[in-house]
Scaffold this motif. Structure first.
Motif, PDB file in Angstrom:
ATOM      1  N   LYS A  33       0.826  -1.205   0.000  1.00  0.00           N
ATOM      2  CA  LYS A  33       0.000   0.000   0.000  1.00  0.00           C
ATOM      3  C   LYS A  33       0.867   1.265   0.000  1.00  0.00           C
ATOM      4  O   LYS A  33       0.561   2.233  -0.699  1.00  0.00           O
ATOM      5  N   LEU A  34       1.943   1.246   0.773  1.00  0.00           N
ATOM      6  CA  LEU A  34       2.834   2.403   0.852  1.00  0.00           C
ATOM      7  C   LEU A  34       3.505   2.660  -0.495  1.00  0.00           C
ATOM      8  O   LEU A  34       3.552   3.803  -0.974  1.00  0.00           O
ATOM      9  N   LEU A  35       4.004   1.616  -1.123  1.00  0.00           N
ATOM     10  CA  LEU A  35       4.650   1.757  -2.426  1.00  0.00           C
ATOM     11  C   LEU A  35       3.657   2.254  -3.468  1.00  0.00           C
ATOM     12  O   LEU A  35       3.986   3.122  -4.289  1.00  0.00           O
ATOM     13  N   ALA A  37       1.012   4.110  -2.937  1.00  0.00           N
ATOM     14  CA  ALA A  37       0.761   5.531  -2.655  1.00  0.00           C
ATOM     15  C   ALA A  37       1.922   6.392  -3.139  1.00  0.00           C
ATOM     16  O   ALA A  37       1.717   7.463  -3.720  1.00  0.00           O
ATOM     17  N   GLN A  38       3.139   5.928  -2.924  1.00  0.00           N
ATOM     18  CA  GLN A  38       4.309   6.685  -3.358  1.00  0.00           C
ATOM     19  C   GLN A  38       4.383   6.765  -4.879  1.00  0.00           C
ATOM     20  O   GLN A  38       4.704   7.822  -5.431  1.00  0.00           O
ATOM     21  N   LEU A  39       4.088   5.678  -5.559  1.00  0.00           N
ATOM     22  CA  LEU A  39       4.111   5.686  -7.018  1.00  0.00           C
ATOM     23  C   LEU A  39       3.031   6.607  -7.588  1.00  0.00           C
ATOM     24  O   LEU A  39       3.279   7.341  -8.555  1.00  0.00           O
ATOM     25  N   ASP A  40       1.844   6.578  -6.985  1.00  0.00           N
ATOM     26  CA  ASP A  40       0.771   7.482  -7.416  1.00  0.00           C
ATOM     27  C   ASP A  40       1.185   8.935  -7.232  1.00  0.00           C
ATOM     28  O   ASP A  40       0.962   9.773  -8.110  1.00  0.00           O
ATOM     29  N   ALA A  41       1.781   9.229  -6.079  1.00  0.00           N
ATOM     30  CA  ALA A  41       2.223  10.599  -5.807  1.00  0.00           C
ATOM     31  C   ALA A  41       3.310  11.011  -6.796  1.00  0.00           C
ATOM     32  O   ALA A  41       3.265  12.111  -7.361  1.00  0.00           O
ATOM     33  N   PHE A  42       4.273  10.149  -7.026  1.00  0.00           N
ATOM     34  CA  PHE A  42       5.358  10.460  -7.958  1.00  0.00           C
ATOM     35  C   PHE A  42       4.807  10.723  -9.354  1.00  0.00           C
ATOM     36  O   PHE A  42       5.218  11.674 -10.028  1.00  0.00           O
ATOM     37  N   ARG A  43       3.881   9.883  -9.781  1.00  0.00           N
ATOM     38  CA  ARG A  43       3.286  10.050 -11.110  1.00  0.00           C
ATOM     39  C   ARG A  43       2.566  11.402 -11.199  1.00  0.00           C
ATOM     40  O   ARG A  43       2.713  12.142 -12.175  1.00  0.00           O
ATOM     41  N   SER A  44       1.819  11.733 -10.167  1.00  0.00           N
ATOM     42  CA  SER A  44       1.086  12.995 -10.149  1.00  0.00           C
ATOM     43  C   SER A  44       2.036  14.188 -10.162  1.00  0.00           C
ATOM     44  O   SER A  44       1.844  15.141 -10.931  1.00  0.00           O
ATOM     45  N   TYR A  45       3.069  14.146  -9.333  1.00  0.00           N
ATOM     46  CA  TYR A  45       4.034  15.245  -9.284  1.00  0.00           C
ATOM     47  C   TYR A  45       4.786  15.364 -10.610  1.00  0.00           C
ATOM     48  O   TYR A  45       5.028  16.473 -11.092  1.00  0.00           O
ATOM     49  N   SER A  46       5.128  14.248 -11.195  1.00  0.00           N
ATOM     50  CA  SER A  46       5.844  14.260 -12.476  1.00  0.00           C
ATOM     51  C   SER A  46       4.972  14.850 -13.576  1.00  0.00           C
ATOM     52  O   SER A  46       5.435  15.682 -14.372  1.00  0.00           O
ATOM     53  N   ASP A  47       3.716  14.432 -13.632  1.00  0.00           N
ATOM     54  CA  ASP A  47       2.798  14.952 -14.647  1.00  0.00           C
ATOM     55  C   ASP A  47       2.635  16.468 -14.506  1.00  0.00           C
ATOM     56  O   ASP A  47       2.659  17.193 -15.509  1.00  0.00           O
ATOM     57  N   LEU A  48       2.476  16.917 -13.287  1.00  0.00           N
ATOM     58  CA  LEU A  48       2.316  18.343 -13.040  1.00  0.00           C
ATOM     59  C   LEU A  48       3.577  19.115 -13.438  1.00  0.00           C
ATOM     60  O   LEU A  48       3.500  20.155 -14.097  1.00  0.00           O
ATOM     61  N   SER A  49       4.725  18.599 -13.076  1.00  0.00           N
ATOM     62  CA  SER A  49       5.996  19.257 -13.414  1.00  0.00           C
ATOM     63  C   SER A  49       6.219  19.312 -14.919  1.00  0.00           C
ATOM     64  O   SER A  49       6.644  20.344 -15.461  1.00  0.00           O
ATOM     65  N   GLU A  78      -2.141  23.528  -6.033  1.00  0.00           N
ATOM     66  CA  GLU A  78      -2.592  22.145  -6.224  1.00  0.00           C
ATOM     67  C   GLU A  78      -1.556  21.157  -5.684  1.00  0.00           C
ATOM     68  O   GLU A  78      -1.898  20.169  -5.036  1.00  0.00           O
ATOM     69  N   LEU A  79      -0.290  21.448  -5.950  1.00  0.00           N
ATOM     70  CA  LEU A  79       0.784  20.586  -5.475  1.00  0.00           C
ATOM     71  C   LEU A  79       0.813  20.545  -3.942  1.00  0.00           C
ATOM     72  O   LEU A  79       0.976  19.479  -3.341  1.00  0.00           O
ATOM     73  N   GLY A  80       0.635  21.689  -3.307  1.00  0.00           N
ATOM     74  CA  GLY A  80       0.602  21.744  -1.846  1.00  0.00           C
ATOM     75  C   GLY A  80      -0.548  20.924  -1.277  1.00  0.00           C
ATOM     76  O   GLY A  80      -0.385  20.199  -0.287  1.00  0.00           O
ATOM     77  N   GLU A  81      -1.716  21.042  -1.906  1.00  0.00           N
ATOM     78  CA  GLU A  81      -2.878  20.265  -1.453  1.00  0.00           C
ATOM     79  C   GLU A  81      -2.642  18.772  -1.659  1.00  0.00           C
ATOM     80  O   GLU A  81      -2.989  17.959  -0.804  1.00  0.00           O
ATOM     81  N   ARG A  82      -2.054  18.443  -2.791  1.00  0.00           N
ATOM     82  CA  ARG A  82      -1.769  17.033  -3.082  1.00  0.00           C
ATOM     83  C   ARG A  82      -0.757  16.476  -2.073  1.00  0.00           C
ATOM     84  O   ARG A  82      -0.906  15.361  -1.581  1.00  0.00           O
ATOM     85  N   LEU A  83       0.264  17.260  -1.791  1.00  0.00           N
ATOM     86  CA  LEU A  83       1.280  16.837  -0.828  1.00  0.00           C
ATOM     87  C   LEU A  83       0.667  16.617   0.553  1.00  0.00           C
ATOM     88  O   LEU A  83       0.979  15.645   1.239  1.00  0.00           O
ATOM     89  N   GLN A  84      -0.224  17.506   0.946  1.00  0.00           N
ATOM     90  CA  GLN A  84      -0.905  17.363   2.231  1.00  0.00           C
ATOM     91  C   GLN A  84      -1.744  16.077   2.259  1.00  0.00           C
ATOM     92  O   GLN A  84      -1.726  15.325   3.234  1.00  0.00           O
ATOM     93  N   GLY A  85      -2.464  15.812   1.177  1.00  0.00           N
ATOM     94  CA  GLY A  85      -3.275  14.594   1.100  1.00  0.00           C
ATOM     95  C   GLY A  85      -2.418  13.336   1.102  1.00  0.00           C
ATOM     96  O   GLY A  85      -2.755  12.349   1.765  1.00  0.00           O
ATOM     97  N   ASP A  86      -1.301  13.386   0.383  1.00  0.00           N
ATOM     98  CA  ASP A  86      -0.410  12.227   0.336  1.00  0.00           C
ATOM     99  C   ASP A  86       0.228  11.971   1.702  1.00  0.00           C
ATOM    100  O   ASP A  86       0.387  10.814   2.114  1.00  0.00           O
ATOM    101  N   THR A  87       0.579  13.034   2.392  1.00  0.00           N
ATOM    102  CA  THR A  87       1.151  12.889   3.736  1.00  0.00           C
ATOM    103  C   THR A  87       0.137  12.251   4.677  1.00  0.00           C
ATOM    104  O   THR A  87       0.466  11.347   5.446  1.00  0.00           O
ATOM    105  N   LYS A  88      -1.105  12.702   4.591  1.00  0.00           N
ATOM    106  CA  LYS A  88      -2.168  12.129   5.437  1.00  0.00           C
ATOM    107  C   LYS A  88      -2.365  10.650   5.117  1.00  0.00           C
ATOM    108  O   LYS A  88      -2.537   9.824   6.021  1.00  0.00           O
ATOM    109  N   LYS A  89      -2.304  10.315   3.831  1.00  0.00           N
ATOM    110  CA  LYS A  89      -2.473   8.919   3.421  1.00  0.00           C
ATOM    111  C   LYS A  89      -1.375   8.035   4.035  1.00  0.00           C
ATOM    112  O   LYS A  89      -1.654   6.954   4.556  1.00  0.00           O
ATOM    113  N   VAL A  90      -0.138   8.509   4.012  1.00  0.00           N
ATOM    114  CA  VAL A  90       0.974   7.729   4.565  1.00  0.00           C
ATOM    115  C   VAL A  90       0.838   7.624   6.085  1.00  0.00           C
ATOM    116  O   VAL A  90       1.064   6.552   6.661  1.00  0.00           O
TER     117      VAL A  90
END
Length: 117
Positions: A33-35, A37-49, A78-90
Motif C-alpha cells: 500500500k505504501l509503495l 501511494a508513493q508511485l501514485d504521488a510520484f506520477r502525479s508530481y511528475s505529470d504536473l511538473s 494544487e501541489l501543496g494540497e496534493r502533498l498534504q493529502g499524500d502525507t495524510k495517506k501515509v
C-alpha cells in the motif's frame, strides 16, 4: 510421532511460525500500500511538473508569460494540497499498520499463554 513431539510441533507452530507468517503478511500488505501511494504521488508530481515545463517552453509573448505564471501559481497550490493529502495517506497507513501490529501481538501473547498451559 510421540505425544511429546506432537505437542512440541504444535507449540512451535503456535509460538513461532504462525505469528511470523501473520506479521510477514501484515508487513507485506503495508509496504504494498505504501509503495502504491508513493508511485501514485510520484506520477502525479511528475505529470504536473512536465505540464508546467511544457507551458514555459510554449511562451511566445508577454500574454503567454502572464498566463503561464498564473497557471503556475495554481499548480503550486494544487501541489501543496496534493502533498498534504499524500502525507495524510501515509500517516493513516502507518497508524493502521501499528494498530494491526498491536492486535497481532496481543493475539500472539494470548495464544502463547494458552499453548504453554
Amino acid at each position: 510421532m510421540s505425544k511429546t513431539q506432537d505437542k512440541a510441533t504444535q507449540q512451535f507452530e503456535t509460538l513461532l511460525l504462525a505469528p511470523a507468517r501473520a506479521y510477514g503478511s501484515l508487513t507485506l500488505e503495508y509496504y504494498e500500500k505504501l509503495l502504491s501511494a508513493q508511485l501514485d504521488a510520484f506520477r502525479s508530481y511528475s505529470d504536473l511538473s512536465l505540464a508546467q515545463a511544457r507551458a514555459w517552453v510554449d511562451v511566445k509573448d508577454s500574454e503567454g508569460f502572464k498566463q503561464v505564471f498564473e497557471t503556475q501559481q495554481k499548480a503550486v497550490k494544487e501541489l501543496g494540497e496534493r502533498l498534504q493529502g499524500d502525507t495524510k495517506k501515509v500517516v493513516d497507513l502507518s497508524q493502521e499498520f501499528l494498530q494491526k501490529g498491536q492486535q497481532l501481538t496481543e493475539q500472539n501473547v494470548k495464544a502463547a499463554s494458552a499453548a504453554t498451559k
